[in-house]
Design a protein around this motif. Sequence first.
Motif, short mmCIF file in Angstrom:
data_model
loop_
_atom_site.label_atom_id
_atom_site.label_comp_id
_atom_site.label_asym_id
_atom_site.label_seq_id
_atom_site.Cartn_x
_atom_site.Cartn_y
_atom_site.Cartn_z
N GLN A 22 5.66 3.45 1.93
CA GLN A 22 5.09 4.81 1.94
C GLN A 22 3.73 4.83 2.65
OE1 GLN A 22 6.43 7.56 1.24
NE2 GLN A 22 7.75 7.52 -0.56
N GLU A 23 3.74 4.41 3.90
CA GLU A 23 2.50 4.33 4.68
C GLU A 23 1.75 5.66 4.72
OE1 GLU A 23 1.02 3.36 9.25
OE2 GLU A 23 3.13 3.18 8.69
N MET A 24 2.45 6.77 4.82
CA MET A 24 1.78 8.07 4.94
C MET A 24 0.98 8.42 3.69
SD MET A 24 2.52 8.90 7.97
CE MET A 24 1.87 10.58 7.96
N LEU A 25 1.37 7.86 2.54
CA LEU A 25 0.66 8.19 1.31
C LEU A 25 -0.72 7.54 1.23
CD1 LEU A 25 3.49 8.07 -1.37
CD2 LEU A 25 2.58 10.05 -0.13
N ARG A 26 -0.97 6.54 2.05
CA ARG A 26 -2.28 5.88 2.01
C ARG A 26 -3.40 6.83 2.42
NH1 ARG A 26 0.02 0.76 5.50
NH2 ARG A 26 1.73 0.24 4.05
N SER A 27 -3.05 7.89 3.12
CA SER A 27 -4.05 8.90 3.50
C SER A 27 -3.83 10.21 2.75
CB SER A 27 -3.99 9.15 5.02
OG SER A 27 -2.69 9.53 5.42
N ASP A 28 -3.17 10.10 1.58
CA ASP A 28 -2.92 11.28 0.75
C ASP A 28 -3.46 11.02 -0.66
OD1 ASP A 28 -2.05 13.54 -0.52
OD2 ASP A 28 0.08 13.30 0.01
N PRO A 29 -4.78 11.01 -0.80
CA PRO A 29 -5.37 10.65 -2.10
C PRO A 29 -4.97 11.57 -3.24
CG PRO A 29 -7.04 11.57 -0.61
CD PRO A 29 -5.82 11.32 0.20
N GLU A 30 -4.78 12.85 -2.97
CA GLU A 30 -4.42 13.76 -4.04
C GLU A 30 -3.08 13.39 -4.66
OE1 GLU A 30 -4.55 17.82 -2.89
OE2 GLU A 30 -6.69 17.80 -2.37
N ARG A 31 -2.13 13.07 -3.81
CA ARG A 31 -0.80 12.72 -4.31
C ARG A 31 -0.86 11.42 -5.10
NH1 ARG A 31 3.16 8.71 -4.73
NH2 ARG A 31 5.25 9.49 -4.30
N LEU A 32 -1.52 10.39 -4.56
CA LEU A 32 -1.58 9.09 -5.25
C LEU A 32 -2.33 9.20 -6.58
CD1 LEU A 32 -2.14 6.58 -2.31
CD2 LEU A 32 -0.05 6.99 -3.62
N ARG A 33 -3.44 9.92 -6.59
CA ARG A 33 -4.20 10.04 -7.83
C ARG A 33 -3.43 10.85 -8.88
NH1 ARG A 33 -9.52 11.11 -4.22
NH2 ARG A 33 -10.15 8.91 -3.98
N ALA A 34 -2.68 11.84 -8.43
CA ALA A 34 -1.90 12.64 -9.38
C ALA A 34 -0.83 11.80 -10.06
CB ALA A 34 -1.27 13.84 -8.65
N ARG A 35 -0.28 10.84 -9.36
CA ARG A 35 0.79 10.01 -9.92
C ARG A 35 0.28 8.72 -10.56
NH1 ARG A 35 6.19 10.65 -7.82
NH2 ARG A 35 6.35 8.38 -7.76
N TRP A 36 -1.02 8.50 -10.49
CA TRP A 36 -1.60 7.27 -11.02
C TRP A 36 -1.27 7.04 -12.51
CZ3 TRP A 36 -3.66 2.70 -9.96
CH2 TRP A 36 -4.44 2.05 -10.94
N PRO A 37 -1.36 8.03 -13.39
CA PRO A 37 -1.10 7.76 -14.81
C PRO A 37 0.28 7.18 -15.09
CG PRO A 37 -2.19 9.87 -14.54
CD PRO A 37 -1.82 9.42 -13.16
N ASP A 38 1.25 7.45 -14.23
CA ASP A 38 2.61 6.93 -14.43
C ASP A 38 2.93 5.73 -13.54
OD1 ASP A 38 3.29 8.96 -16.33
OD2 ASP A 38 3.55 10.36 -14.65
N ALA A 39 1.93 5.24 -12.83
CA ALA A 39 2.14 4.14 -11.89
C ALA A 39 2.18 2.80 -12.62
CB ALA A 39 1.05 4.13 -10.83
N ARG A 40 2.57 1.75 -11.90
CA ARG A 40 2.61 0.38 -12.41
C ARG A 40 1.65 -0.47 -11.59
NH1 ARG A 40 4.52 2.95 -15.70
NH2 ARG A 40 6.56 2.82 -16.72
N VAL A 41 1.01 -1.42 -12.25
CA VAL A 41 0.00 -2.25 -11.60
C VAL A 41 0.33 -3.73 -11.74
CG1 VAL A 41 -2.42 -2.98 -11.65
CG2 VAL A 41 -1.84 -0.57 -11.92
N LEU A 42 0.39 -4.44 -10.60
CA LEU A 42 0.48 -5.89 -10.61
C LEU A 42 -0.93 -6.46 -10.72
CD1 LEU A 42 3.25 -5.15 -9.31
CD2 LEU A 42 2.98 -7.17 -7.86
N VAL A 43 -1.17 -7.28 -11.71
CA VAL A 43 -2.46 -7.97 -11.78
C VAL A 43 -2.28 -9.36 -11.16
CG1 VAL A 43 -3.46 -6.71 -13.70
CG2 VAL A 43 -1.93 -8.60 -14.17
N VAL A 44 -3.20 -9.71 -10.29
CA VAL A 44 -3.13 -10.98 -9.55
C VAL A 44 -4.47 -11.68 -9.68
CG1 VAL A 44 -2.63 -12.06 -7.34
CG2 VAL A 44 -1.51 -9.90 -7.93
N ASP A 45 -4.45 -12.95 -10.07
CA ASP A 45 -5.72 -13.66 -10.25
C ASP A 45 -6.18 -14.29 -8.94
OD1 ASP A 45 -4.34 -16.06 -9.88
OD2 ASP A 45 -4.69 -16.81 -11.90
N ARG A 46 -7.31 -14.98 -8.97
CA ARG A 46 -7.90 -15.52 -7.74
C ARG A 46 -7.10 -16.66 -7.14
NH1 ARG A 46 -11.65 -19.92 -8.57
NH2 ARG A 46 -11.61 -20.66 -10.73
#
Length: 333
Positions: A22-46
């Motif tokens: 979804q390359e186009m979404l990288r410049s669509d902050p409103e859309r990404l922030r709106a969906r953030w609460p339901d998103a998933r996060v990979l945590v990666v250590d050093r």
Amino acid sequence: MTTEPFRLGGLPALSRSTVDRQEMLRSDPERLRARWPDARVLVVDRFGRSPVPLDAVHDVPPGGIPLAPRKAIGFGEQPPEEACFLGEWNGADYWMLPGSPPEDAASVSVDGGWGVSQEAPAAEGEAWIELRGHGALLDDTSAGLLTTAEALRNWHWRAHFCARCGGRTHRRQFGWATQCEQCGREEYPRTDPAVICLVHDDVGVNGEHVLLARQPVWPPKRYSVLAGFVEAGESLEGCVEREIREEVGVEVRDIRYLGSQPWPFPRSIMLGFTARADAGAQLRPADGEIEEARWCSRAELRAAFAGTSDTLMLPGSTSIAYVMLKAWAQAEA
């Protein structure tokens, strides 16, 4: 003897992916922030490790080990500054953030795919495994996510300052660009091309022997095919010819493309080729680069893959070299 040249039997481990970037979404902050609460996060250590279910490490599911992403809302109401957007899968956005296993984590032994086991931190029902050693154990979605996450993590680790003026940089496009705070220069993640070539002799279509070599820093008995970085102004085929000549003194011909795999350690893409050389060509290993080179028969390779060889250890299953060698070993001359 066969008339068919061998081909890769499947995708290399780190070329697998199901996620829409979804390359186009990288410049669509409103859309990404709106969906953030339901998103998933990979945590990666050093060290590039990310958590997976501990029971899956002990009993790998048929489709591979899944990652254990966190709920994004646990990191705040909005994506943190250091968050990197990875893409969308099954209606959910996926991101990457830095993290680390608990300080009191125990350790668990995980098959590293190189004939040896590696210790991984284990706590709270999870094991933290790393891509280079364990990528082939992951399912397709997880392999693609962690490969992208590791590529971005390695790039950002080196991207704190502007290459033009030396000024500090800050992240843009949710992890996919940086901009200099002093001169405004933008920069994007880099990928360095490298060729990796399986050289076999000219007996029949697929040859009877394959050229293997070992670097001085490798454990005893470990061999692989030859590889090297593409130089400025050089074609891929020219790089293949030069690297084989420089590393073992052999001239090759009939260069043929096989496939590719990202190798984000720190930022390469491996471009796989095969080539032919004269049967029994004399090998002259380059001082300081190649400790030993040898011609190996198909029977020797098959024994190594079966785990019955006492003299030959092959690359780990995460590498494209593993897929190339296995395809050649299963082919007919």
